[in-house]
Design a protein around this motif. Sequence first.
Motif, short mmCIF file in Angstrom:
data_model
loop_
_atom_site.label_atom_id
_atom_site.label_comp_id
_atom_site.label_asym_id
_atom_site.label_seq_id
_atom_site.Cartn_x
_atom_site.Cartn_y
_atom_site.Cartn_z
N GLU A 211 0.83 -1.21 0.00
CA GLU A 211 0.00 0.00 0.00
C GLU A 211 0.86 1.25 0.00
N HIS A 212 2.03 1.16 0.64
CA HIS A 212 2.93 2.32 0.70
C HIS A 212 4.06 2.20 -0.33
N HIS A 213 3.90 1.28 -1.29
CA HIS A 213 4.86 1.12 -2.38
C HIS A 213 6.27 0.84 -1.86
N VAL A 214 6.35 0.00 -0.84
CA VAL A 214 7.64 -0.34 -0.25
C VAL A 214 7.99 -1.79 -0.60
N THR A 215 9.17 -1.98 -1.16
CA THR A 215 9.70 -3.32 -1.41
C THR A 215 11.01 -3.45 -0.65
N PRO A 216 11.06 -4.23 0.42
CA PRO A 216 12.30 -4.36 1.20
C PRO A 216 13.44 -4.87 0.33
N ARG A 217 14.66 -4.43 0.62
CA ARG A 217 15.81 -4.87 -0.18
C ARG A 217 16.12 -6.34 0.08
N ALA A 218 15.71 -6.86 1.24
CA ALA A 218 15.93 -8.28 1.55
C ALA A 218 14.98 -8.68 2.66
N THR A 219 14.70 -9.98 2.73
CA THR A 219 13.85 -10.50 3.81
C THR A 219 14.50 -11.74 4.42
N LEU A 220 14.13 -11.99 5.64
CA LEU A 220 14.56 -13.20 6.35
C LEU A 220 13.33 -13.79 7.01
N GLU A 221 13.03 -15.05 6.72
CA GLU A 221 11.82 -15.67 7.23
C GLU A 221 12.05 -16.27 8.62
#
Length: 299
Positions: A211-221
């Motif tokens: 919704e805020h047009h944010v794509t994290p540079r990386a994720t960790l599950e």
Amino acid sequence: MPLNLHLLRLFTHVAESGSFSAAAERLHISQPAVSKGVREFEAQVGSRLLERGPGGVVPTGAGEMLLRHAAMLFATERAAEEDLAALRGLTKGSLTVGASTTIATYFLPPLLGRFHRAHPHIDLSIRIANTSAIANLLLARELDIALVEGPVEDSAIEARPWRVDELIVIAPPGHRLTYGTHKAAALADEVFIVREPGSGTREVVWAALAEHHVTPRATLEAGNTETIKQIVMAGLGIGIVSRAAAADHLTLGRLVKIDIEGFQVSRTLTRLSLRGRQPSAAAKAFEILLDPPRKQSKR
């Protein structure tokens, strides 16, 4: 020919446990008696219900179909027993509550305590899993009460709002975003610690970021909220969790809430029930705790 419920029960225990010996131990009878009963049952129904596989005994296609009917039949049997127990004041019976992780950890314990104090003779069982797994357990009639954090879309399930839960962005003390208020775009430079696929929290978090047009540079599950908090405290990234889940660590200063302009995330915690299924007496008693009657205002 009517099904022999005793033999159906033997078959069900073997199929669920994966072996004749485990079923015999569960039922406190000899293994030969279990094997003989299953053979008799297969002869009665005219189909092979079990076959040996690499990991033990597995149901055939006919066996799988019969297991689905058995689950409904035994759930109805248990409900009848508990309704009879209700006539004696809930002095006997069982209640299985299924909840997704955040609800089970932070919302459910006080309710379980109150229920146990009011009905100490009811056997309580808790199943904790993510939203999709809880929905599947409910469909299999393995749960009396189901509470989840994420959306569930299944025509056989009725979903009703229960509570509203606020989610907040958390970081370790000293993180660059813990000073002042920031634009949502600042989140894109961070590593996000997120829940696994199937988690209701994960779905809400991704929707809020999108919704805020944010794509994290990386994720960790991470498999649960507690692990997310520990990883964030270790400085590996930031996370979005329930305020209720973070409350103690915020008070102790081990975590800090990040203030993001216009970034307010909440989700509705949901009660699930099977359409057309009558709740047991124990379930009805627990539902009163979930939604206590409101006090009428004095005139």
